[in-house]
Motif scaffolding. Structure first.
Motif, PDB file in Angstrom:
ATOM      1  N   GLY A  96      29.963  56.626  41.240  1.00 21.44           N
ATOM      2  CA  GLY A  96      30.825  57.743  40.166  1.00 21.44           C
ATOM      3  C   GLY A  96      31.586  58.060  40.581  1.00 21.44           C
ATOM      4  N   SER A  97      32.158  57.006  41.414  1.00 18.21           N
ATOM      5  CA  SER A  97      33.459  56.886  41.826  1.00 18.21           C
ATOM      6  C   SER A  97      34.965  56.695  40.697  1.00 18.21           C
ATOM      7  N   GLY A  98      35.346  57.947  40.250  1.00 19.69           N
ATOM      8  CA  GLY A  98      36.807  57.139  39.679  1.00 19.69           C
ATOM      9  C   GLY A  98      37.717  56.549  39.921  1.00 19.69           C
ATOM     10  N   LYS A  99      38.208  57.034  40.799  1.00 23.40           N
ATOM     11  CA  LYS A  99      38.964  55.961  42.030  1.00 23.40           C
ATOM     12  C   LYS A  99      38.570  54.497  42.018  1.00 23.40           C
ATOM     13  N   ALA A 100      37.448  54.245  42.560  1.00 27.09           N
ATOM     14  CA  ALA A 100      37.066  52.493  42.340  1.00 27.09           C
ATOM     15  C   ALA A 100      37.021  52.098  41.107  1.00 27.09           C
ATOM     16  N   LEU A 101      36.870  52.821  39.898  1.00 32.41           N
ATOM     17  CA  LEU A 101      36.935  52.319  37.846  1.00 32.41           C
ATOM     18  C   LEU A 101      38.329  51.804  38.874  1.00 32.41           C
ATOM     19  N   VAL A 102      39.097  53.100  39.121  1.00 30.84           N
ATOM     20  CA  VAL A 102      40.890  52.719  38.379  1.00 30.84           C
ATOM     21  C   VAL A 102      40.926  51.029  39.336  1.00 30.84           C
ATOM     22  N   LEU A 103      41.159  51.223  40.420  1.00 30.50           N
ATOM     23  CA  LEU A 103      41.418  50.159  41.713  1.00 30.50           C
ATOM     24  C   LEU A 103      40.965  48.977  40.601  1.00 30.50           C
ATOM     25  N   ALA A 104      39.153  49.100  40.417  1.00 26.85           N
ATOM     26  CA  ALA A 104      39.098  47.922  40.177  1.00 26.85           C
ATOM     27  C   ALA A 104      39.593  47.015  38.972  1.00 26.85           C
ATOM     28  N   ALA A 105      40.724  47.874  37.895  1.00 21.71           N
ATOM     29  CA  ALA A 105      41.216  47.348  36.890  1.00 21.71           C
ATOM     30  C   ALA A 105      42.736  47.345  36.700  1.00 21.71           C
ATOM     31  N   LEU A 106      42.480  47.826  38.118  1.00 22.05           N
ATOM     32  CA  LEU A 106      44.510  47.580  39.105  1.00 22.05           C
ATOM     33  C   LEU A 106      44.302  46.057  39.479  1.00 22.05           C
ATOM     34  N   ARG A 107      43.295  46.045  39.975  1.00 20.41           N
ATOM     35  CA  ARG A 107      43.008  44.908  41.156  1.00 20.41           C
ATOM     36  C   ARG A 107      42.603  43.817  40.634  1.00 20.41           C
ATOM     37  N   GLY A 108      41.382  43.608  38.904  1.00 16.97           N
ATOM     38  CA  GLY A 108      41.252  42.639  38.125  1.00 16.97           C
ATOM     39  C   GLY A 108      42.307  42.032  36.727  1.00 16.97           C
ATOM     40  N   GLY A 109      43.313  42.537  37.410  1.00 15.57           N
ATOM     41  CA  GLY A 109      44.252  42.191  36.065  1.00 15.57           C
ATOM     42  C   GLY A 109      44.171  42.827  34.708  1.00 15.57           C
ATOM     43  N   HIS A 110      43.592  43.868  34.694  1.00  9.43           N
ATOM     44  CA  HIS A 110      43.120  44.352  33.507  1.00  9.43           C
ATOM     45  C   HIS A 110      43.952  44.943  32.581  1.00  9.43           C
ATOM     46  N   VAL A 111      45.599  45.333  33.662  1.00  8.39           N
ATOM     47  CA  VAL A 111      46.934  46.420  33.376  1.00  8.39           C
ATOM     48  C   VAL A 111      48.034  45.827  33.662  1.00  8.39           C
ATOM     49  N   SER A 112      47.991  45.837  32.330  1.00  6.03           N
ATOM     50  CA  SER A 112      50.194  45.231  31.938  1.00  6.03           C
ATOM     51  C   SER A 112      50.795  45.949  32.566  1.00  6.03           C
ATOM     52  N   ALA A 113      51.982  45.458  32.913  1.00  2.00           N
ATOM     53  CA  ALA A 113      53.516  46.177  33.766  1.00  2.00           C
ATOM     54  C   ALA A 113      53.268  47.751  33.223  1.00  2.00           C
ATOM     55  N   ARG A 114      53.567  47.623  31.915  1.00  2.00           N
ATOM     56  CA  ARG A 114      53.680  48.490  30.876  1.00  2.00           C
ATOM     57  C   ARG A 114      52.583  49.869  31.048  1.00  2.00           C
ATOM     58  N   GLU A 115      51.284  49.065  30.722  1.00  2.00           N
ATOM     59  CA  GLU A 115      50.776  50.295  30.887  1.00  2.00           C
ATOM     60  C   GLU A 115      50.131  50.543  33.248  1.00  2.00           C
ATOM     61  N   ARG A 116      50.865  50.003  34.009  1.00  2.00           N
ATOM     62  CA  ARG A 116      51.299  50.103  35.228  1.00  2.00           C
ATOM     63  C   ARG A 116      51.957  51.542  35.109  1.00  2.00           C
ATOM     64  N   ALA A 117      53.048  50.880  34.542  1.00  2.00           N
ATOM     65  CA  ALA A 117      54.290  52.413  34.544  1.00  2.00           C
ATOM     66  C   ALA A 117      54.109  53.260  33.719  1.00  2.00           C
ATOM     67  N   GLU A 118      53.171  53.035  32.982  1.00  2.00           N
ATOM     68  CA  GLU A 118      52.379  54.379  32.304  1.00  2.00           C
ATOM     69  C   GLU A 118      51.392  55.487  33.166  1.00  2.00           C
ATOM     70  N   ILE A 119      50.729  54.664  33.637  1.00  2.00           N
ATOM     71  CA  ILE A 119      49.997  55.148  35.141  1.00  2.00           C
ATOM     72  C   ILE A 119      50.833  55.536  36.330  1.00  2.00           C
TER      73      ILE A 119
END
Length: 130
Positions: A96-119
């Protein structure tokens, strides 16, 4: 299906058909097959037609039968479908943790540098100004 109920969760194959319909807009089975065959040359027209028919029975797509070739369209807007699937994933895989999902996406390399800047920019907008 009542007005208050939501369609069942699509299978991976059904989700593939929905993605194509979201890209194409309302389309015939022939149109969906033509769009799908580029990525999946093994996918036959008969399989696409049958899958769309099953999806119609489940309430995942609507079907306009006014013309000889039936036209299929998603029953739910793309944002609504994505939100529903995301809620289910967060509940099942992240307790039930949205934060855990976002952190997993960030840690797992599924987010590009451009997407990180947008976030980061979105998070900055949400922070209260002092």
């Amino acid at each position: 299906m009542t007005a208050m109920s939501t369609p069942p969760k699509p299978t991976p194959a059904e989700l593939e058909m929905l993605r194509l319909l979201y890209q194409l807009g309302p389309a015939t089975a022939k149109g969906v097959h033509a769009a799908a065959v580029g990525a999946r040359p093994d996918l036959t027209y008969a399989n696409v037609l049958r899958l769309l028919q099953v999806m119609h029975g489940k309430g995942l797509v609507t079907r306009d039968e006014s013309a000889r070739a039936h036209v299929y369209a998603p029953a739910q807007e793309q944002d609504s479908m994505q939100t529903s699937l995301l809620k289910d994933l967060i509940h099942k895989a992240f307790a039930g943790s949205g934060k855990a999902l976002v952190l997993a996406a960030l840690r797992g390399g599924h987010v590009s540098a451009r997407e990180r800047a947008e976030i980061s920019a979105l998070l900055d907008e949400e922070r209260p100004q002092d």
